[in-house]
Design a protein around this motif. Structure first.
Motif, PDB file in Angstrom:
ATOM      1  N   LYS A 156       0.837  -1.196   0.000  1.00  0.00           N
ATOM      2  CA  LYS A 156       0.000   0.000   0.000  1.00  0.00           C
ATOM      3  C   LYS A 156       0.874   1.249   0.000  1.00  0.00           C
ATOM      4  O   LYS A 156       2.045   1.201   0.371  1.00  0.00           O
ATOM      5  N   ARG A 157       0.279   2.349  -0.422  1.00  0.00           N
ATOM      6  CA  ARG A 157       0.952   3.645  -0.427  1.00  0.00           C
ATOM      7  C   ARG A 157       1.656   3.884   0.918  1.00  0.00           C
ATOM      8  O   ARG A 157       1.074   3.708   1.974  1.00  0.00           O
ATOM      9  N   GLY A 158       2.942   4.230   0.834  1.00  0.00           N
ATOM     10  CA  GLY A 158       3.739   4.461   2.037  1.00  0.00           C
ATOM     11  C   GLY A 158       4.583   3.274   2.455  1.00  0.00           C
ATOM     12  O   GLY A 158       5.443   3.415   3.332  1.00  0.00           O
ATOM     13  N   ASP A 159       4.383   2.096   1.839  1.00  0.00           N
ATOM     14  CA  ASP A 159       5.202   0.930   2.170  1.00  0.00           C
ATOM     15  C   ASP A 159       6.592   1.068   1.543  1.00  0.00           C
ATOM     16  O   ASP A 159       6.768   1.739   0.520  1.00  0.00           O
ATOM     17  N   GLY A 160       7.563   0.380   2.149  1.00  0.00           N
ATOM     18  CA  GLY A 160       8.948   0.465   1.687  1.00  0.00           C
ATOM     19  C   GLY A 160       9.322  -0.694   0.782  1.00  0.00           C
ATOM     20  O   GLY A 160       9.066  -1.860   1.093  1.00  0.00           O
TER      21      GLY A 160
ATOM     22  N   ALA B 298       7.537   1.911 -10.701  1.00  0.00           N
ATOM     23  CA  ALA B 298       6.280   1.415 -10.130  1.00  0.00           C
ATOM     24  C   ALA B 298       6.054   1.994  -8.736  1.00  0.00           C
ATOM     25  O   ALA B 298       4.936   2.388  -8.380  1.00  0.00           O
ATOM     26  N   ALA B 299       7.126   2.073  -7.953  1.00  0.00           N
ATOM     27  CA  ALA B 299       7.019   2.663  -6.616  1.00  0.00           C
ATOM     28  C   ALA B 299       6.630   4.132  -6.692  1.00  0.00           C
ATOM     29  O   ALA B 299       5.773   4.614  -5.934  1.00  0.00           O
TER      30      ALA B 299
ATOM     31  N   ARG C 229       7.715   3.760  -1.011  1.00  0.00           N
ATOM     32  CA  ARG C 229       9.020   4.362  -0.725  1.00  0.00           C
ATOM     33  C   ARG C 229      10.125   3.481  -1.306  1.00  0.00           C
ATOM     34  O   ARG C 229      10.376   2.382  -0.820  1.00  0.00           O
ATOM     35  N   SER C 230      10.782   3.968  -2.339  1.00  0.00           N
ATOM     36  CA  SER C 230      11.857   3.221  -2.983  1.00  0.00           C
ATOM     37  C   SER C 230      13.160   3.407  -2.193  1.00  0.00           C
ATOM     38  O   SER C 230      13.566   4.529  -1.898  1.00  0.00           O
TER      39      SER C 230
ATOM     40  N   ILE D 177       8.618   9.301  -1.793  1.00  0.00           N
ATOM     41  CA  ILE D 177       8.663   8.161  -2.706  1.00  0.00           C
ATOM     42  C   ILE D 177      10.073   7.589  -2.840  1.00  0.00           C
ATOM     43  O   ILE D 177      10.272   6.586  -3.513  1.00  0.00           O
ATOM     44  N   ARG D 178      11.033   8.243  -2.201  1.00  0.00           N
ATOM     45  CA  ARG D 178      12.401   7.714  -2.200  1.00  0.00           C
ATOM     46  C   ARG D 178      13.045   8.014  -0.858  1.00  0.00           C
ATOM     47  O   ARG D 178      12.972   9.144  -0.353  1.00  0.00           O
ATOM     48  N   LEU D 179      13.646   6.989  -0.281  1.00  0.00           N
ATOM     49  CA  LEU D 179      14.509   7.163   0.885  1.00  0.00           C
ATOM     50  C   LEU D 179      15.925   6.893   0.409  1.00  0.00           C
ATOM     51  O   LEU D 179      16.284   5.749   0.101  1.00  0.00           O
TER      52      LEU D 179
END
Length: 522
Positions: free
Chosen positions: A58-62, A79-80, A86-87, A169-171
């Motif tokens: 789901k939105r917000g998953d890593g 896709a992320a 979170r990519s 969307i990116r860590l």
């Protein structure tokens, strides 16, 4: 004043979708595994999105990855970005301890690696029990499920952006003075603006063929969406070899490339360089560490007037200062030692310790304001407040501005070393050395090096009666932190110089190796 919804827009996913729709039959990627058209790229992204949904993401998953350069690394990232996941991309040269820490800290629930990292993936499964889904990019890897076999069973999801502009969307993990990597939170806003600024500032060739030997999981990834948005082809190499790079550039008639200075030096020094045909090259971007002006002049003679330099940091990804092709060609101003002028949309100021502007020509800390700037550090509010204090991103780099508006970096406020284009944080290496039973104290600094720009040097004091070899200590660092962080040399001394507060005096230590050089970065 609340931001009106009509004023919110622009996502990195929109740029990807537009490129796929605009150039369906062009070649998007060429790598060792496959060649993908834009249409095929879109279908593969849709399959990855459908697979993520089927797995319950789901939105917000890593979503974490560990892989060399391959088109599927970008597919998973794309896709992320579209779905608001979170990519997180691990550096292939990192150590197990760092990889495990990042996966746990990022709260990743999905992990994918390519077959070459089978042993590392197996080890990470033991260290990271919270990860629910483990996959391989490749088929036929013992004990590992193939993500793409699973994804191809899914009906591709429609390419639609469900992520919001302020979603992280990116860590992007970067080292830290505490010895643990810290996660830089990059929102859709930041990622979108990074791409738009590169499109605005770079004179990208009309026939756009990007040759990419540097990891797309890190700095080189910034070049991908701008290239796709212009309908270009991305040619991926796994690792850098100057002979293979020169051969690929000629075979593919590459017009654009991104290299770190160490790679440029290796090409210039290679025997094949003299007879190579670089005529297709229209833009050679270098960055990640400073490049010696003498080597810049040599590169201009060999490659032609195609060089551009970009200075940035993870917290303001890629884009703070820019030295264009025209800047490199100026004869009325000495620009080759400069990091350039600000990108459009980026405000730069030199501030003193009270965050006040310094006088013209004086040295101050280079600070930044821009929609590009990170949201902060993941789960580290105090550090975020310190770095973003008073409405500025504090880069930690010291610089001055000349009368023509060019910025010159002179030193780093903190101790970070840039070696071969990679950031090395001395505290992390010092922690490993200090944990060795024979070591009483250790200080790590960067020293000038013609190949690496700066080489990691450790200065070590042994315990009374302690005996250990240089190779043994290097091996300890390599096992814990990977090859990038491993000292190129270790000096054994009786005592470290100390400040009046009893701390290792790195300024005095550096002076032994840097001598009277005015520029304390290389």
């Amino acid at each position: 004043m609340t931001t009106h919804r009509a004023h919110v827009g622009g996502t990195i996913g929109d740029l990807i979708i537009q490129a796929i729709a605009r150039y369906p039959d062009r070649v998007a990627f060429i790598d060792e595994q496959s060649q993908l058209s834009y249409r095929q790229l879109g279908r593969r992204i849709g399959q990855a999105m459908a697979a993520f949904s089927a797995l319950g993401l789901k939105r917000g998953d890593g979503v974490a990855q560990l892989s060399g350069n391959r088109s599927d690394v970008f597919v998973v990232m794309a896709a992320a970005y579209l779905m608001g996941l979170r990519s997180v991309t691990l550096h292939g040269m990192g150590g197990l301890d760092d990889h495990a820490y990042i996966v746990r800290d990022a709260e990743a629930c999905f992990f994918i690696a390519d077959g070459g990292y089978r042993e590392r993936l197996d080890a990470l499964r033991e260290h990271c029990p919270a990860v629910r889904h483990w996959y391989s990019h490749d088929s036929g890897v013992a004990g590992q499920a193939s993500f793409w076999e699973y994804a191809q069973e899914q009906e591709p999801a429609p390419l639609r952006v469900t992520a919001e502009a302020d979603d992280v969307i990116r860590l992007a993990y970067t080292g830290g003075t505490t010895g643990k990597p810290k996660g830089v939170m990059l929102t859709n806003r930041s990622m979108w603006m990074q791409a738009v600024l590169l499109l605005a500032a770079r004179q990208l060739p009309a026939e756009l063929r990007l040759l990419c030997p540097t990891p797309i999981s890190h700095g080189a990834g910034a070049m991908l969406v701008p290239t796709l948005w212009r309908g270009g082809t991305i040619i991926l190499q796994r690792g850098f070899d100057p002979e293979k790079y020169i051969a690929a550039l000629q075979a593919h008639r590459a017009s654009f490339s991104f290299l770190v200075p160490t790679m440029v030096y290796a090409i210039l020094d290679h025997p094949l360089c003299q007879g190579a045909d670089f005529s297709s090259l229209r833009l050679l971007s270098y960055g990640a560490s400073p490049m010696a002006p003498a080597r810049i002049e040599e590169a201009l003679r060999v490659f032609g007037p195609v060089l551009v330099q970009s200075y940035g940091q993870t917290e303001s990804p890629s884009n703070i200062l820019f030295l264009s092709q025209e800047d490199h060609a100026r004869t009325d101003v000495n620009t080759l030692g400069s990091a350039g002028m600000p990108y459009p949309g980026v405000t730069v100021e030199l501030l003193d310790d009270q965050d006040q502007p310094v006088e013209p020509g004086e040295i101050g800390e280079l600070c930044v304001r821009s929609p590009l700037v990170m949201e902060g550090y993941w789960k580290q509010p105090d550090l975020t407040a310190e770095v973003l204090r008073n409405g500025w991103l504090h880069t930690g780099d010291m610089a001055y501005r000349d009368p023509h508006g060019y910025y010159f970096l002179v030193d780093r406020k903190k101790d970070m070393i840039i070696s071969g284009g990679f950031n090395v944080y001395p505290k992390e290496v010092e922690n490993v050395l200090a944990a060795h039973p024979t070591v009483a104290a250790a200080a790590v600094i960067g020293v000038p090096d013609d190949k690496w720009g700066e080489a990691v040097k450790a200065v070590v004091v042994l315990r009374p009666g302690g005996a250990v070899t240089e190779d043994d200590l290097k091996a300890a660092v390599r096992n814990a932190k990977g090859p990038v962080n491993t000292p190129k040399s270790i000096d054994f001394v009786d005592a470290l110089p100390l400040t009046t507060l009893g701390k290792p005096d790195k300024n005095q230590l550096r002076a032994r190796y840097w001598g009277d050089r005015k520029r304390k970065i290389n």
